[in-house]
Design a protein around this motif. Structure first.
Motif, short mmCIF file in Angstrom:
data_model
loop_
_atom_site.label_atom_id
_atom_site.label_comp_id
_atom_site.label_asym_id
_atom_site.label_seq_id
_atom_site.Cartn_x
_atom_site.Cartn_y
_atom_site.Cartn_z
N MET A 43 11.64 -3.52 -3.49
CA MET A 43 11.50 -4.02 -2.12
C MET A 43 10.10 -4.57 -1.87
N PHE A 44 9.08 -3.93 -2.43
CA PHE A 44 7.71 -4.43 -2.29
C PHE A 44 7.59 -5.85 -2.84
N ILE A 45 8.25 -6.09 -3.97
CA ILE A 45 8.15 -7.40 -4.62
C ILE A 45 9.06 -8.41 -3.95
N LYS A 46 10.30 -8.04 -3.72
CA LYS A 46 11.29 -8.99 -3.23
C LYS A 46 10.93 -9.53 -1.85
N TYR A 47 10.39 -8.67 -0.99
CA TYR A 47 10.19 -9.09 0.40
C TYR A 47 8.73 -9.38 0.74
N ALA A 48 7.87 -9.47 -0.25
CA ALA A 48 6.48 -9.82 -0.02
C ALA A 48 6.16 -11.13 -0.71
N GLN A 49 5.25 -11.88 -0.12
CA GLN A 49 4.79 -13.12 -0.72
C GLN A 49 3.44 -12.96 -1.39
N GLY A 50 2.89 -11.77 -1.36
CA GLY A 50 1.62 -11.51 -2.01
C GLY A 50 1.22 -10.05 -1.82
N PHE A 51 0.20 -9.64 -2.58
CA PHE A 51 -0.33 -8.27 -2.52
C PHE A 51 -1.80 -8.31 -2.12
N GLY A 99 0.60 -14.92 10.72
CA GLY A 99 2.04 -15.15 10.68
C GLY A 99 2.81 -14.33 9.68
N PHE A 100 2.21 -13.26 9.15
CA PHE A 100 2.88 -12.42 8.17
C PHE A 100 3.28 -11.07 8.77
N ALA A 101 4.35 -10.52 8.26
CA ALA A 101 4.63 -9.11 8.45
C ALA A 101 3.80 -8.31 7.44
N VAL A 102 3.57 -7.05 7.72
CA VAL A 102 2.78 -6.19 6.83
C VAL A 102 3.67 -5.07 6.31
N ILE A 103 3.73 -4.96 4.98
CA ILE A 103 4.50 -3.91 4.32
C ILE A 103 3.54 -2.97 3.61
N THR A 104 3.69 -1.68 3.83
CA THR A 104 2.89 -0.69 3.11
C THR A 104 3.83 0.38 2.54
N GLY A 105 3.23 1.33 1.84
CA GLY A 105 4.00 2.46 1.35
C GLY A 105 4.33 3.48 2.42
N GLY A 106 3.89 3.22 3.65
CA GLY A 106 4.29 4.04 4.79
C GLY A 106 3.56 5.36 4.93
N GLY A 107 2.64 5.66 4.01
CA GLY A 107 1.96 6.94 4.05
C GLY A 107 0.68 6.92 4.86
N PRO A 108 -0.17 7.93 4.66
CA PRO A 108 -1.45 8.00 5.36
C PRO A 108 -2.50 7.12 4.69
N GLY A 109 -3.76 7.30 5.09
CA GLY A 109 -4.87 6.59 4.46
C GLY A 109 -4.84 5.09 4.72
N VAL A 110 -5.07 4.32 3.66
CA VAL A 110 -5.11 2.86 3.78
C VAL A 110 -3.78 2.32 4.30
N MET A 111 -2.69 2.92 3.88
CA MET A 111 -1.38 2.44 4.34
C MET A 111 -1.27 2.58 5.85
N GLU A 112 -1.66 3.72 6.36
CA GLU A 112 -1.66 3.93 7.81
C GLU A 112 -2.55 2.91 8.51
N ALA A 113 -3.72 2.64 7.93
CA ALA A 113 -4.66 1.70 8.53
C ALA A 113 -4.04 0.31 8.65
N ALA A 114 -3.40 -0.17 7.59
CA ALA A 114 -2.80 -1.50 7.62
C ALA A 114 -1.65 -1.56 8.63
N SER A 121 5.41 -4.15 11.48
CA SER A 121 4.72 -3.11 10.72
C SER A 121 5.77 -2.30 9.95
N VAL A 122 5.82 -2.51 8.63
CA VAL A 122 6.89 -1.95 7.80
C VAL A 122 6.31 -0.89 6.87
N GLY A 123 7.04 0.18 6.70
CA GLY A 123 6.64 1.23 5.77
C GLY A 123 7.78 1.59 4.84
N LEU A 124 7.52 1.54 3.54
CA LEU A 124 8.51 1.91 2.54
C LEU A 124 8.06 3.21 1.89
N GLY A 125 8.55 4.32 2.41
CA GLY A 125 8.11 5.63 1.94
C GLY A 125 8.83 6.07 0.69
#
Length: 267
Positions: free
Chosen positions: A157-165, A99-114, A125-129
């Motif tokens: 934005m990573f902190i404000k709109y996420a409930q965990g890391f 039930g969660f949205a997923v936020i990443t840094g939007g880049g390649p590697g692990v971010m791309e995978a998530a 699927s959200v990316g903050l580049g």
């Protein structure tokens, strides 16, 4: 009436008073309307403030209705055949299923995978580049993407709109995001905010150093080591996020203050 050609002894630029060597001979309107005039003004700090403001406004407006989300971090250098890539994809998928949205840094590697896992599960699927000289754009699995000029606006934005890391193996950028989150939790700038480090073998050295040196010398308290969990189990990581969500006060998707707030009530 004064002679308009006479050099003034002082002038105002908005609320700013200029005298002596600080005086200039042009106005803001003149520089805006005269395309042949100097253009250095668009690179000044006051102008940057407007750009920073626009990044916050755009971020808040785009993410305000995102709903419960988890930020997933890890190395942009992770290759497709690296076990961390498959781990990131599994995490992205299972977070969406929970039930969660997923936020990443939007880049390649692990971010791309998530992001790939989140999209496969038909979730957000959200990316903050970030504008960098050696990276180009957002990965192809980002459905909602924002590009930032400034790291601090992006990190808000990573902190404000996420409930965990969820933090996978990564480098300096990953460490920066991890310790930012730990600091905010330690100082109660955010509450009910789980932090999970995925990969016991990767994080073991860091955790041993924190326990054996930082804690031993009294630089942190024993309770501070409870701010994060280290695991190899994706299901455990997701369960911790779900558990934290159930502890949030009724009627609040984000039971935490804005980063930078002066005080935060304890849980």
């Amino acid at each position: 009436m004064s002679d308009l050609t006479e050099q003034p002894h002082e002038k105002y630029r908005g609320r700013t008073r200029l005298r002596g060597g600080e005086l200039d001979t042009s106005t803001t309107d003149q520089r805006l309307l005269d395309s042949r005039g100097p253009t250095d003004w668009v690179h000044t700090d006051p102008w940057r403030v407007l750009r920073i403001q626009s990044e916050f406004i755009e971020g808040f407006g785009s993410l305000a209705e995102l709903g419960p989300a988890i930020s997933v971090f890890g190395s942009a250098r992770t290759t497709l055949d690296d076990p961390s890539y498959a781990l990131g994809e599994e995490i992205g998928r299972k977070l969406v299923e929970a039930g969660f949205a997923v936020i990443t840094g939007g880049g390649p590697g692990v971010m791309e995978a998530a992001n790939k896992g989140a999209r496969a599960a038909r979730g957000h699927s959200v990316g903050l580049g970030i504008e960098l000289p050696f990276e180009s754009g957002l990965n192809e699995y980002v459905d909602l993407g924002l590009n930032f000029r400034y790291f601090f606006a992006r990190k808000t934005m990573f902190i404000k709109y996420a409930q965990g890391f969820v933090v996978l193996p990564g480098g300096f950028g990953t460490f920066d995001e991890l310790f930012e989150a730990l600091t905010l939790v330690q100082t109660r700038k955010v509450t009910s905010f789980p932090i999970v480090l995925m990969g016991t073998s990767y994080w073991a050295g860091l955790v041993d150093w924190i326990r054996g040196t930082v804690l031993a010398e009294g630089k942190v308290s024993p309770a501070d080591l409870d701010m994060f969990t280290v695991t190899d189990d994706v299901d455990e990581a997701v369960a911790l996020m779900v558990e934290a969500r159930t502890r949030r006060p009724r009627g609040s998707d984000r039971a935490k203050a804005e980063p930078g707030d002066a005080t935060v009530p304890p849980e």
